[in-house]
Enzyme design. Sequence first.
Site, short mmCIF file in Angstrom:
data_model
loop_
_atom_site.label_atom_id
_atom_site.label_comp_id
_atom_site.label_asym_id
_atom_site.label_seq_id
_atom_site.Cartn_x
_atom_site.Cartn_y
_atom_site.Cartn_z
N HIS A 156 0.67 -1.12 -0.12
CA HIS A 156 0.34 0.26 0.18
C HIS A 156 1.24 0.98 0.02
CE1 HIS A 156 -3.69 2.51 1.97
NE2 HIS A 156 -3.58 2.43 0.60
N ASP A 160 -5.32 4.23 4.25
CA ASP A 160 -7.22 4.65 3.47
C ASP A 160 -7.40 4.98 5.36
OD1 ASP A 160 -6.18 3.72 1.14
OD2 ASP A 160 -7.66 1.45 1.56
N HIS A 235 -14.43 4.44 0.55
CA HIS A 235 -13.19 5.62 1.51
C HIS A 235 -11.80 6.47 1.13
CE1 HIS A 235 -11.12 2.30 -0.93
NE2 HIS A 235 -10.01 3.11 -0.32
N HIS A 237 -8.64 7.65 -0.01
CA HIS A 237 -7.02 7.07 0.08
C HIS A 237 -6.26 8.01 0.07
CE1 HIS A 237 -3.33 4.19 -1.53
NE2 HIS A 237 -3.41 5.20 -2.18
#
Length: 263
Positions: A156, A160, A235, A237
């Site tokens: 990642h 998030d 969500h 990011h």
Amino acid sequence: MAFTRAAGKHRRPSVLSRKSANIAGVAALTTTGVIGTLAPQAFAAEQDLAAEDTGTIRAVALDHSAEVVAERIEEQAQAQQKVLDEAEAARKAEAERKAEAKRKAEARAKKEREDRERAAREAERKRLNTFRLPVAGSYVSTSYKSGGALWSSGSHSGVDFHAASGTSVVAVGAGTVVEAGWGGAYGNNIVIRMNDGSYTQYGHLSSIGVSVGQSVGSGDQIGLAGSTGNSTGPHLHFEARTSPEYGSDIDPVAYLRGHGVSV
């Protein structure tokens, strides 16, 4: 024969008596003539002297009266001039007082204006330098560098933040928008060059509310959270970068904490 002299008032004086009388008369005439001649001259002299004395006295009196009048006129003129001078001095003093009061009022107004402007600048500086969460009251649902098949790089590149679709997304700090549009796997995304030279990125937005070149402040809404692009659900990011390009990411949590944000 003897003769007797006639007696009485009709008796003619004798030659000796007449001569004596004549001599006395001449003397009297002579004396009277001298006196008669001298008397008018002495009287005239006395009159001239009296007239001269009277004229002198009158002239002296007139001169004195003129001096008194002149002195009184001068005194009145001086008194009037004094009143005028005092009035002028009072006018100048009042004008100076008003001018000084005006200068003080202007200086006070200027200082107050400068204080307000300084306070506004300070508030703006604090606002611009103050960082905050991109989603108010949210928390990190997926951490930085988490691994998995969901990310093409294998980890990642950001974090998030939990957010329902349509939740307001704000700029974490002041900066200028350098990208606003479709970002492939990021879906609708925005990239902002922050005033400190760093970059922040916001992905998977349902809508975008800013355009490239627009200046934004800390807390300004830039879009709404969503689930566009490579996403499993609504969500936000969020990434922190050293450049606007993918792959220049840094730890976003450390970045926010470094700017005073509690994450």
